[in-house]
Design a protein around this motif. Structure first.
Motif, PDB file in Angstrom:
ATOM      1  N   HIS A 100       0.727  -1.298  -0.093  1.00 45.82           N
ATOM      2  CA  HIS A 100      -0.004   0.180   0.012  1.00 45.82           C
ATOM      3  C   HIS A 100       0.858   1.027  -0.111  1.00 45.82           C
ATOM      4  CE1 HIS A 100      -3.800  -2.104   0.768  1.00 45.82           C
ATOM      5  NE2 HIS A 100      -3.236  -3.028   1.540  1.00 45.82           N
ATOM      6  N   CYS A 106      -0.176   3.681   1.369  1.00 44.69           N
ATOM      7  CA  CYS A 106      -0.648   4.507   2.628  1.00 44.69           C
ATOM      8  C   CYS A 106      -1.115   3.522   3.638  1.00 44.69           C
ATOM      9  CB  CYS A 106      -2.098   5.360   2.080  1.00 44.69           C
ATOM     10  SG  CYS A 106      -3.243   3.896   1.543  1.00 44.69           S
ATOM     11  N   SER A 107      -1.344   4.260   4.915  1.00 44.12           N
ATOM     12  CA  SER A 107      -2.050   3.418   5.997  1.00 44.12           C
ATOM     13  C   SER A 107      -2.998   2.531   5.662  1.00 44.12           C
ATOM     14  CB  SER A 107      -2.299   4.292   7.226  1.00 44.12           C
ATOM     15  OG  SER A 107      -3.246   4.965   6.753  1.00 44.12           O
ATOM     16  N   CYS A 108      -2.965   1.317   5.972  1.00 44.99           N
ATOM     17  CA  CYS A 108      -4.072   0.353   5.653  1.00 44.99           C
ATOM     18  C   CYS A 108      -4.446  -0.389   7.082  1.00 44.99           C
ATOM     19  CB  CYS A 108      -3.711  -0.611   4.895  1.00 44.99           C
ATOM     20  SG  CYS A 108      -4.468  -2.078   4.417  1.00 44.99           S
ATOM     21  N   CYS A 113      -3.763  -3.173  11.470  1.00 49.03           N
ATOM     22  CA  CYS A 113      -3.419  -2.001  11.125  1.00 49.03           C
ATOM     23  C   CYS A 113      -1.878  -1.865  10.779  1.00 49.03           C
ATOM     24  CB  CYS A 113      -3.778  -0.599  12.315  1.00 49.03           C
ATOM     25  SG  CYS A 113      -5.268  -0.500  12.379  1.00 49.03           S
ATOM     26  N   HIS A 144     -12.516  -1.352   5.716  1.00 50.42           N
ATOM     27  CA  HIS A 144     -11.161  -0.785   5.539  1.00 50.42           C
ATOM     28  C   HIS A 144     -11.049   0.740   5.816  1.00 50.42           C
ATOM     29  CE1 HIS A 144      -9.755  -4.542   3.359  1.00 50.42           C
ATOM     30  NE2 HIS A 144     -11.195  -4.730   3.515  1.00 50.42           N
ATOM     31  N   TYR A 156      -8.242   3.534   5.142  1.00 52.68           N
ATOM     32  CA  TYR A 156      -6.891   3.767   4.292  1.00 52.68           C
ATOM     33  C   TYR A 156      -6.743   5.284   4.458  1.00 52.68           C
ATOM     34  CZ  TYR A 156      -7.834  -0.470   1.786  1.00 52.68           C
ATOM     35  OH  TYR A 156      -8.084  -1.796   1.296  1.00 52.68           O
ATOM     36  N   TYR A 194      -5.795   7.847   2.590  1.00 52.53           N
ATOM     37  CA  TYR A 194      -5.622   8.485   1.124  1.00 52.53           C
ATOM     38  C   TYR A 194      -7.201   9.044   0.710  1.00 52.53           C
ATOM     39  CZ  TYR A 194      -7.988   4.967  -1.598  1.00 52.53           C
ATOM     40  OH  TYR A 194      -8.990   3.893  -2.164  1.00 52.53           O
ATOM     41  N   SER A 244      -5.743   1.998  -2.823  1.00 52.64           N
ATOM     42  CA  SER A 244      -4.726   2.007  -1.952  1.00 52.64           C
ATOM     43  C   SER A 244      -3.556   1.313  -2.268  1.00 52.64           C
ATOM     44  CB  SER A 244      -5.269   1.650  -0.549  1.00 52.64           C
ATOM     45  OG  SER A 244      -5.482   0.246  -0.654  1.00 52.64           O
TER      46      SER A 244
END
Length: 173
Positions: A87, A89-91, A128, A151, A153, A155, A163
């Motif tokens: 990813h 970004c954060s997921c 996370c 989910h 994300y 973004y 993502s």
């Protein structure tokens, strides 16, 4: 049509989560985890009859989005599987219903990866991660029933379609 049965409850949770995105990565991930746990504890928040659920594959349903985060309800038909991916970004994700197999991978090149471990995720599971990479995984619905996951994300869904940063082919061994 919104898939939310209690939009005010979700909006309040998402507003808090969006504010946390400006804090430290650890504080943001803690907030995302807490938000997912709260959503999973209240399955009545989603009207499942309004979620896009294809007969095959994966249905993506936007629940909330800002410049900093997007929150999706994913409906996994039996046999649905993502490619091996990381990813940008954060997921964070949590399982609302059904079961999903998550397999983790180690990259061996810019395009290939090998499996390192896998686990079956059950309702209530939350994970996370930040894009500190490599964080490669694949998610699959191996079961006979649809699964629903939520989910979060880091973004803006209006600027990017997904993502996913990069996909990988599975290498032997």
């Amino acid at each position: 049509m919104t898939p939310l049965t209690h939009p005010a409850d979700i909006e309040a949770m998402m507003a808090d989560l969006a504010l946390s995105a400006a804090r430290s990565p650890d504080a943001y991930l803690a907030s995302a985890r807490t938000t997912l746990v709260r959503i999973l504890a209240r399955p009545d928040l989603l009207d499942r009859t309004r979620l896009a659920a294809p007969p095959e594959g994966l249905g993506r349903n936007l629940l909330f989005g800002t410049r900093a985060i997007s929150v999706w309800a994913m409906v996994w038909s039996p046999g649905a599987v993502t490619p091996v991916h990381d990813h940008h970004c954060s997921c964070c994700f949590g399982l609302l219903s059904g079961s999903l197999r998550e397999t983790w991978y180690r990259p061996i090149s810019d395009s290939h990866a090998v499996a390192t471990r896998d686990a079956v995720r059950e309702p209530g599971y939350v994970a996370c991660m930040m894009p500190s990479g490599p964080n490669l995984h694949r998610i699959a619905n191996d079961g006979p029933e649809p699964a629903i996951s939520i989910h979060v994300y880091g973004y803006d869904h209006r600027e990017r379609a997904s993502s996913v940063h990069r996909t990988y082919a599975v290498a032997a061994g």
